[in-house]
Scaffold this motif. Structure first.
Motif, mmCIF file in Angstrom:
data_model
loop_
_atom_site.group_PDB
_atom_site.id
_atom_site.type_symbol
_atom_site.label_atom_id
_atom_site.label_comp_id
_atom_site.label_asym_id
_atom_site.label_seq_id
_atom_site.Cartn_x
_atom_site.Cartn_y
_atom_site.Cartn_z
ATOM 1 N N VAL A 340 -23.569 25.027 -2.381
ATOM 2 C CA VAL A 340 -23.293 26.286 -3.093
ATOM 3 C C VAL A 340 -23.363 27.457 -2.119
ATOM 4 O O VAL A 340 -22.461 28.316 -2.081
ATOM 5 C CB VAL A 340 -24.291 26.484 -4.248
ATOM 6 C CG1 VAL A 340 -24.126 27.883 -4.854
ATOM 7 C CG2 VAL A 340 -24.102 25.423 -5.317
ATOM 8 N N LEU A 341 -24.419 27.506 -1.313
ATOM 9 C CA LEU A 341 -24.609 28.624 -0.392
ATOM 10 C C LEU A 341 -23.512 28.690 0.665
ATOM 11 O O LEU A 341 -23.197 29.770 1.182
ATOM 12 C CB LEU A 341 -25.982 28.505 0.292
ATOM 13 C CG LEU A 341 -27.198 28.683 -0.624
ATOM 14 C CD1 LEU A 341 -28.484 28.341 0.122
ATOM 15 C CD2 LEU A 341 -27.260 30.099 -1.171
ATOM 16 N N ILE A 373 -33.490 29.338 -6.597
ATOM 17 C CA ILE A 373 -34.498 30.251 -7.150
ATOM 18 C C ILE A 373 -35.551 30.569 -6.098
ATOM 19 O O ILE A 373 -35.963 31.725 -5.933
ATOM 20 C CB ILE A 373 -35.138 29.635 -8.406
ATOM 21 C CG1 ILE A 373 -34.108 29.532 -9.540
ATOM 22 C CG2 ILE A 373 -36.344 30.462 -8.846
ATOM 23 C CD1 ILE A 373 -34.619 28.838 -10.775
ATOM 24 N N ALA A 374 -35.986 29.533 -5.357
ATOM 25 C CA ALA A 374 -36.997 29.754 -4.321
ATOM 26 C C ALA A 374 -36.483 30.697 -3.240
ATOM 27 O O ALA A 374 -37.251 31.473 -2.664
ATOM 28 C CB ALA A 374 -37.405 28.413 -3.704
ATOM 29 N N LYS A 375 -35.176 30.644 -2.978
ATOM 30 C CA LYS A 375 -34.607 31.493 -1.936
ATOM 31 C C LYS A 375 -34.452 32.938 -2.392
ATOM 32 O O LYS A 375 -34.777 33.879 -1.648
ATOM 33 C CB LYS A 375 -33.239 30.934 -1.512
ATOM 34 C CG LYS A 375 -32.550 31.733 -0.400
ATOM 35 C CD LYS A 375 -31.240 31.078 -0.006
ATOM 36 C CE LYS A 375 -30.545 31.874 1.098
ATOM 37 N NZ LYS A 375 -31.320 31.879 2.353
ATOM 38 N N PHE A 376 -33.972 33.122 -3.613
ATOM 39 C CA PHE A 376 -33.644 34.471 -4.060
ATOM 40 C C PHE A 376 -34.737 35.126 -4.911
ATOM 41 O O PHE A 376 -34.744 36.345 -5.068
ATOM 42 C CB PHE A 376 -32.326 34.448 -4.830
ATOM 43 C CG PHE A 376 -31.146 34.077 -3.978
ATOM 44 C CD1 PHE A 376 -30.696 34.943 -2.994
ATOM 45 C CD2 PHE A 376 -30.517 32.855 -4.131
ATOM 46 C CE1 PHE A 376 -29.608 34.600 -2.189
ATOM 47 C CE2 PHE A 376 -29.431 32.504 -3.337
ATOM 48 C CZ PHE A 376 -28.978 33.377 -2.361
ATOM 49 N N VAL A 404 -43.034 27.622 -4.450
ATOM 50 C CA VAL A 404 -42.089 26.959 -3.551
ATOM 51 C C VAL A 404 -41.706 27.936 -2.450
ATOM 52 O O VAL A 404 -41.161 29.002 -2.718
ATOM 53 C CB VAL A 404 -40.821 26.494 -4.308
ATOM 54 C CG1 VAL A 404 -39.837 25.855 -3.340
ATOM 55 C CG2 VAL A 404 -41.204 25.520 -5.412
ATOM 56 N N HIS A 405 -42.010 27.581 -1.202
ATOM 57 C CA HIS A 405 -41.676 28.433 -0.068
ATOM 58 C C HIS A 405 -40.563 27.756 0.727
ATOM 59 O O HIS A 405 -40.749 26.662 1.273
ATOM 60 C CB HIS A 405 -42.903 28.645 0.823
ATOM 61 C CG HIS A 405 -44.031 29.338 0.130
ATOM 62 N ND1 HIS A 405 -44.028 30.679 -0.140
ATOM 63 C CD2 HIS A 405 -45.189 28.853 -0.385
ATOM 64 C CE1 HIS A 405 -45.151 31.012 -0.770
ATOM 65 N NE2 HIS A 405 -45.863 29.918 -0.932
ATOM 66 N N LEU A 406 -39.415 28.398 0.786
ATOM 67 C CA LEU A 406 -38.281 27.841 1.510
ATOM 68 C C LEU A 406 -38.330 28.347 2.948
ATOM 69 O O LEU A 406 -38.198 29.548 3.187
ATOM 70 C CB LEU A 406 -36.961 28.270 0.855
ATOM 71 C CG LEU A 406 -35.718 27.476 1.219
ATOM 72 C CD1 LEU A 406 -35.863 26.030 0.770
ATOM 73 C CD2 LEU A 406 -34.487 28.107 0.589
#
Length: 572
Positions: A340-341, A373-376, A404-406
């Motif tokens: 997706v990214l 979600i963890a990213k944004f 959650v830490h990306l």
């Protein structure tokens, strides 16, 4: 507490942190796998084995820390007497555990937790580890269940020297994308060479060896490579027996037919190992006593003990397997989010369609959305299991710990780092404990550092595409695999077995928990919220995997920890 065999290395520290003296106490409990100090270079202390070396190469240098030449499972320490420095190493994957306790005056090192516990005055339970284990199964920050006892992470070195104690990584699976030819035949040649060298290394000594053989391509590839090496004279003998878990009631978990054909094709004696008659309780207490804490591999105790007992009966001291080829070939669920990214919509549609034939749409959506979600939304509130007491969550800061830490790294690097994910090392610690109970040494060709680095550096399209994994492996080993395995075969899920064995063998204990509560976990578990989960399991609706952790924690406190405390009280 009853004495547990295990070597403890004690380093006496000066005020400035330098090492004044080093001595080993205790005795090895595993003569087949422990390399005695007398055979090691001066100043080298093997706590659970030394690094292996590739056939034809000189012995690996230990004192200078040239870890790129090391392979195999090991946990050892090197004392530089002149430099007043001690360094302790755990192997690249974490196949051999290493634990430590540090104070101002001394540093204790051991490959078994109980060996440290019995040398410390009442270390007490680490509530943060308890809370994290109940919630996810994974204590973080190297914590054990005992205050002051920490585990060294895989591929790490613990250093005690004049400027203090430090922990650093000495090896990383990711060194960048593959810079060689990406033609399929060239990649296949490199893979075949590296796997051949890894298998040859695990079979280099004359230890009687068995093979844990499933019906999948991973272990079949190892056995096929061993057969190829034997035919060429590169190794002197094949594994003496191949062992496969056999299921008569849960036929959806059974792989004996394909495994039997694989063993016959390579001329290796084959034996099915029935597992449905073995209760996970049969060795649970001795397992947790030896490990020193509850484990995330509780669900695997019955299959593992059945296999190790069969290997022991067959006279094998070493057991090869195909463990964790999945980890280096198959991407995590974050792969869909990465598509997706990168706006790779066509590829996303292809993968989604292929994966939806084996997984639910709900699971695919969850695996795709969670990393996004963890990213944004990195500060999004984290859900704590409702059956964990709010007081425990507050005391331990559990909500923040579960976020959650990306990592801010390339997707390919994050995927490569999965070989060092906490669940991998923790599972291997449990596996090593079971090996010790049966006098077996596990060897894992797919853990070979050079092989791991190569595979994770190769473009993903050669490893996984359209729901099919291990593409390069099937190509490279085609003539060593049964015809059925040369194309993609659905991976067998043992979840039906885990659910079935929980109800069959642990059902009575679950009923007691449902009626009377879980008194041993009263400070940690909200019984009113736990009962619906217990009812679902008892009535055959669904089994939450967390029940295995609850059962293990309850059993450890009641049958192991309380017994140890009672023994200490009587001794006093």
């Amino acid at each position: 507490m009853a004495h547990t065999h295990g070597v403890v290395l004690e380093a006496t520290l000066r005020d400035d942190g330098s090492v004044a003296k080093v001595q080993c106490t205790g005795e090895p409990g595993d003569p087949g796998t422990f390399r005695p100090e007398t055979s090691a270079p001066d100043g080298v202390f093997p706590l659970d084995g030394l690094p292996l070396t590739y056939p034809g190469e000189t012995s690996p240098p230990l004192a200078d820390g040239k870890s790129d030449t090391w392979c195999g499972g090991f946990a050892f320490a090197v004392w530089d007497r002149e430099g007043q420095t001690l360094r302790a190493y755990r192997d690249h994957y974490g196949a051999r555990p290493l634990y430590y306790h540090a104070s101002r005056e001394r540093l204790l090192l051991a490959s078994e937790i109980p060996a440290l516990v019995e040398r410390l005055p009442n270390p007490g339970l680490d509530e943060i580890a308890v809370a994290e284990y109940l919630a996810t199964g994974i204590p973080t920050e190297g914590r054990s269940f005992h205050k002051g006892i920490l585990r060294l992470s895989p591929a790490s070195v613990l250093t005690a020297r004049r400027d203090g104690l430090s922990v650093e990584r000495y090896w990383s699976p990711w060194t960048g994308a593959w810079m060689g030819s990406t033609r399929a035949e060239d990649l296949d040649e490199v893979f075949r060479h590296l796997l051949g060298r890894a298998v040859r290394t695990t079979l280099a000594d004359r230890s009687p060896t068995g093979m844990l053989l499933s019906g999948g391509v991973d272990s079949s590839g190892v056995l096929g490579m061993a057969a190829s090496l034997a035919r060429s004279g590169a190794i002197s003998r094949m594994p003496r027996v191949a062992l496969t878990l056999a299921f008569e009631e849960l036929t959806q978990c059974d792989e004996t037919s394909l495994a039997m054909r694989t063993a016959a094709e390579h001329g290796v004696p084959w034996r099915p190992v029935r597992v449905e008659d073995t209760s996970p309780l049969s060795h649970l207490d001795s397992f947790m006593t030896r490990l020193g804490e509850p484990s995330i591999v509780t669900v695997n105790i019955a299959p593992a003990t059945a296999i190790y007992a069969a290997a022991q009966e067959a006279g094998a001291r070493v057991l090869l397997d195909g463990h964790d080829a999945d980890g280096i070939f198959t991407p995590s669920g974050a792969y869909l989010a990465e598509l997706v990214l990168r706006f790779r919509w066509v590829r996303l549609a292809q993968e989604w369609y292929a994966l939806s034939r084996r997984h639910s749409q709900r699971r695919l959506v969850r695996e795709c959305i969670t990393p996004l979600i963890a990213k944004f939304l990195p500060m999004r509130p984290t859900r704590i299991p409702g059956w964990i007491r709010p007081e425990l969550a507050r005391r331990t800061g559990l909500r923040d710990r579960l976020r959650v830490h990306l990592p801010g790294a390339l997707f390919e690097e994050r995927e490569a780092e999965r070989v060092h994910a906490a669940p991998v090392g923790l599972a291997l610690e449990g596996t090593r404990t079971l090996e010790r109970l049966f006098g077996i040494e596990g060897r894992h060709p797919y853990f070979d550092p050079a092989l791991v680095r190569f595979v994770v550096s190769v473009p993903l399209d050669h490893r996984f595409a359209r729901g099919h994994t291990k593409i390069m492996m099937r190509r490279a080993l085609g003539n060593l695999l049964p015809h059925d395995l040369r194309s993609a075969v659905p991976k067998t899920s043992y979840r039906p077995y885990f659910d079935w064995t929980l109800r069959k063998y642990l059902g009575p204990r679950l009923e007691v928990m449902y009626k009377d509560g879980v008194r041993s976990l009263g400070d940690y578990v909200e019984e009113s919220r736990l009962r619906p989960m217990l009812a679902d399991a008892l009535q055959g609706r669904s089994v939450d995997p967390a029940l295995w952790r609850i059962v293990a924690m309850d059993r450890w406190i009641r049958a192991v920890l309380n017994e140890e405390r009672h023994h200490e009280t009587v001794s006093a």
